[in-house]
Design an enzyme around this catalytic site. Structure first.
Site, short mmCIF file in Angstrom:
data_model
loop_
_atom_site.label_atom_id
_atom_site.label_comp_id
_atom_site.label_asym_id
_atom_site.label_seq_id
_atom_site.Cartn_x
_atom_site.Cartn_y
_atom_site.Cartn_z
N GLU A 80 0.81 -1.22 0.00
CA GLU A 80 0.00 0.00 0.00
C GLU A 80 0.85 1.27 0.00
OE1 GLU A 80 -4.20 -1.21 1.93
OE2 GLU A 80 -2.62 -0.85 3.39
N HIS A 99 -1.69 5.22 7.68
CA HIS A 99 -2.91 4.54 7.25
C HIS A 99 -3.20 3.44 8.26
CE1 HIS A 99 -5.80 2.15 5.17
NE2 HIS A 99 -4.95 1.19 4.84
N HIS A 101 -6.35 0.60 10.05
CA HIS A 101 -7.65 -0.06 9.99
C HIS A 101 -8.30 0.03 11.37
CE1 HIS A 101 -5.94 -2.86 6.59
NE2 HIS A 101 -5.89 -1.57 6.28
N TYR A 126 -11.76 20.13 17.66
CA TYR A 126 -10.47 19.46 17.50
C TYR A 126 -10.43 18.66 16.21
CZ TYR A 126 -10.60 20.92 22.28
OH TYR A 126 -10.75 21.70 23.39
N HIS A 166 -12.58 0.21 4.35
CA HIS A 166 -11.14 0.02 4.52
C HIS A 166 -10.62 0.80 5.73
CE1 HIS A 166 -7.16 -0.51 2.06
NE2 HIS A 166 -6.94 -0.60 3.36
#
Length: 219
Positions: A80, A99, A101, A126, A166
């Site tokens: 990725e 990135h 999950h 925030y 994802h």
């Protein structure tokens, strides 16, 4: 002297990536071998390896790539890595990208009817300040290069995106800034799911504009 400085910076970033990975694992934000972290160097960029647990990263094994994607050092990078490259290409001031999950943001990414302009509403100041609008990227299979092109369309104007079914990808001027932003995103996703059956007060345009003026928020 320049070489020594470059080496010192690279070693520091390798250690920082490993430390952040461990912290995400302890927070329950990086199950199994999911997620990846990168950081920019003067002569390329560092990327977590393929099939690596973020909670058990060896700093010396973290991949080092040049800007053509060639492996210079370390283990082979995650498949990725192109997600990160899309942001680096479009946002030259980016210093780090994450990135994950993580459970709550991944859960939001699976919902129907999301606002594609921003998957999460302005619930807290925030979130507006640290993340800003969170556009939805349509579903692509993991590793599909077309996903990089889809991200590239949004990366110039947004520092974070949510990949359908994802999870999020977040860029920051520094790796620490990216970490803070993605943790804020995960907490906001948790709040959003908790409040879905309630009448929620979101920030109004005047309040958001005040955040733009006071903190440079991008919304």
């Amino acid at each position: 002297m320049s070489h020594i400085s470059t080496t010192t910076t690279e070693n520091r970033l390798r250690e920082e990536i490993a430390d952040i990975g461990r912290a995400f694992r302890l927070l329950g934000m990086a199950p199994g071998t999911s997620g990846n972290i990168s950081a920019k160097l003067d002569d390329g960029w560092l990327m977590t390896p393929t099939n690596a647990s973020l909670g058990a990263l060896d700093p010396a094994a973290i991949s080092k790539l040049d800007w053509d994607g060639n492996l210079l050092d370390g283990a082979p990078p995650t498949k990725e890595s192109f997600l990160h490259r899309a942001f680096y290409d479009q946002r030259p001031d980016t210093g780090g990208i994450i990135h994950l999950h993580a459970t709550h943001s991944a859960a939001v990414s699976c919902l129907n009817g999301l606002d594609e302009r921003s998957c999460l509403p302005p619930i807290t100041p925030y979130f507006v300040m640290r993340v800003g609008r969170l556009p939805l990227i349509p579903y692509y299979r993991p590793g599909d290069p077309a996903l990089g092109d889809a991200i590239r369309e949004h990366a110039k104007t947004h520092g974070a995106v949510l990949l359908a079914n994802h999870g999020p990808v977040v860029a920051g001027k520094t790796l620490e800034a990216a970490r803070n932003a993605i943790e804020e995103l995960e907490e906001t996703a948790k709040l959003y799911l908790l409040l879905r059956q309630h009448d929620v007060r979101t920030l109004g345009e005047a309040e958001i504009d005040e955040l733009r003026q006071a903190f440079g928020a991008h919304w």
